[in-house]
Design an enzyme around this catalytic site. Structure first.
Site, mmCIF file in Angstrom:
data_model
loop_
_atom_site.group_PDB
_atom_site.id
_atom_site.type_symbol
_atom_site.label_atom_id
_atom_site.label_comp_id
_atom_site.label_asym_id
_atom_site.label_seq_id
_atom_site.Cartn_x
_atom_site.Cartn_y
_atom_site.Cartn_z
ATOM 1 N N HIS A 33 5.000 -8.931 -18.912
ATOM 2 C CA HIS A 33 4.696 -7.748 -19.729
ATOM 3 C C HIS A 33 3.978 -8.149 -21.038
ATOM 4 C CE1 HIS A 33 5.470 -4.102 -22.061
ATOM 5 N NE2 HIS A 33 6.172 -3.548 -21.129
ATOM 6 N N GLU A 69 -0.326 -5.959 -18.101
ATOM 7 C CA GLU A 69 0.794 -6.654 -17.448
ATOM 8 C C GLU A 69 0.481 -6.950 -15.983
ATOM 9 O OE1 GLU A 69 4.096 -3.956 -18.143
ATOM 10 O OE2 GLU A 69 3.017 -3.260 -19.939
HETATM 11 O O1 TA6 Z 1 5.085 -1.413 -19.475
HETATM 12 C C1 TA6 Z 1 5.117 -0.140 -20.042
HETATM 13 C C2 TA6 Z 1 6.567 0.286 -20.234
HETATM 14 O O2 TA6 Z 1 7.205 0.469 -18.990
HETATM 15 C C3 TA6 Z 1 6.567 1.541 -21.088
HETATM 16 O O3 TA6 Z 1 7.025 2.664 -20.364
HETATM 17 C C4 TA6 Z 1 7.480 1.190 -22.264
HETATM 18 O O4 TA6 Z 1 8.799 1.568 -22.007
HETATM 19 C C5 TA6 Z 1 7.304 -0.333 -22.320
HETATM 20 O O5 TA6 Z 1 7.307 -0.713 -20.947
HETATM 21 C C6 TA6 Z 1 8.297 -1.070 -23.165
HETATM 22 O O6 TA6 Z 1 9.569 -1.059 -22.575
HETATM 23 P P1 TA6 Z 1 10.784 -1.744 -23.402
HETATM 24 O O7 TA6 Z 1 11.992 -1.588 -22.510
HETATM 25 O O8 TA6 Z 1 10.418 -3.175 -23.623
HETATM 26 O O9 TA6 Z 1 10.865 -0.982 -24.707
#
Ligand code: TA6
Length: 306
Positions: free
Chosen positions: A176, A276
């Site tokens: 991510h 990601e």
């Molecule tokens: O990758 C995008 C996502 O799924 C968004 O929906 C947002 O929630 C982000 O990840 C961050 O998630 P986190 O749990 O690290 O705050």
């Protein structure tokens, strides 16, 4: 597995373990091509900076460094699911690997054969995580997970899952990655033109990407492709290549969501974008008993003119 003492070095001195933020142990990497940082907590890469360039990864200045919290920024390891748990909303978003205590396995100074200067090197560092009574209470499977990061002109991150069960398992996940940009108003994400994506902000409906991805509000999309992706702003272009992945996630929280996250500055959305490499949505992967799956991402500053 090696217990690491603080200030202990490995890989001809290219890797040194120190106490990082929150007292968490981190490996500091320094070689001819780059500098980097990798926390044992979550096997979380928080810094990658090729020599002579600006840092590539965005790290929140208000990130929380604590054993029960994912670090905001860098490259969180989302595993063994991406997003909310498929059936149990009480389980942590993006799985438990990013808040687990990983073990150091090895570090090696690699001489990259295709470089005339034999002194030039990239540094490989490998961490591992295996199932525990606690993890099995959350996800009832035996597993061996390895993260291998190779810090050189590029940063290559490989996440390998080995199925230690007598039956097949299914996993999701993502590397991510949060990337620094000069100004989100001048960012284009290229390489996903005409690809189908699921818009996470509009009832998970499917759409088709028209042209480059630009940002004038929150974007949260799971693309059904992981082509080489480019992040271009006024200052440079980054390339993000994936293997073992058939989906890519593009996210910018924009104003309201930035304000709602305590570990994210209100204006943080202006200087970051997430691209990601994932096994997300329909791209979850079945792994047969005793077999493995590797999800990997290679990040490079693209020197070519564009
Ligand atoms: O990758 C995008 C996502 O799924 C968004 O929906 C947002 O929630 C982000 O990840 C961050 O998630 P986190 O749990 O690290 O705050």
């Amino acid at each position: 597995m090696l217990e690491v003492a603080m200030n202990e070095t490995f890989a001809d001195g290219q890797v040194r373990f120190v106490k990082g933020e929150g007292g968490l142990s981190k490996a500091v990497i320094s070689n001819a091509f780059c500098e980097g940082e990798l926390y044992l907590h979550g096997a979380h890469i928080t810094h990658f900076c090729p020599r002579g360039a600006e840092p590539v990864l965005w790290l929140s200045p208000t990130a929380v460094f604590a054993e029960d919290k994912a670090i905001r920024g860098g490259i969180p390891v989302c595993w063994p699911w991406f997003g909310p748990h498929p059936s149990d909303p009480t389980l942590p978003q993006h799985g438990f690997a990013r808040t687990a205590r990983w073990e150091f396995v090895e570090a090696k100074a690699l001489v990259n054969g295709d470089i005339e200067n034999a002194e030039a090197a990239a540094t490989l560092i490998r961490l591992q995580l295996s199932d525990t009574e606690e993890s099995r209470a959350t996800w009832p499977h035996a597993f061996h997970l390895e993260l291998t990061a190779t810090f050189g002109r590029s940063l290559k991150v490989e996440l390998t899952t080995r199925n230690e069960n007598a039956e097949s398992i299914e996993i999701g996940g993502a590397l991510h990655s949060y990337f620094r940009v000069a100004d989100i108003d001048h960012v284009s994400v290229l390489g996903l033109e005409s690809q189908i994506y699921v818009d996470q902000l509009e009832g998970h409906c499917e759409k088709s990407q028209c042209g480059a991805i630009r940002f004038d509000g929150e974007v949260d999309r799971v693309y059904t492709s992981a082509n080489p992706i480019f992040i271009a702003d006024q200052t440079r272009r980054l390339s993000v290549e994936s293997w073992g992945s058939g989906s890519a996630v593009v996210w910018n929280p924009w104003i309201e969501k930035s304000q709602r996250m305590a570990d994210f500055p209100d204006n943080g959305y202006r200087s970051m974008v997430c691209v990601e490499s994932a096994n997300a949505g329909q791209d979850r992967r079945a792994i047969a008993a005793g077999q493995s799956h590797t999800l990997s991402q290679t990040i490079t500053i693209d020197e070519r003119a564009w």
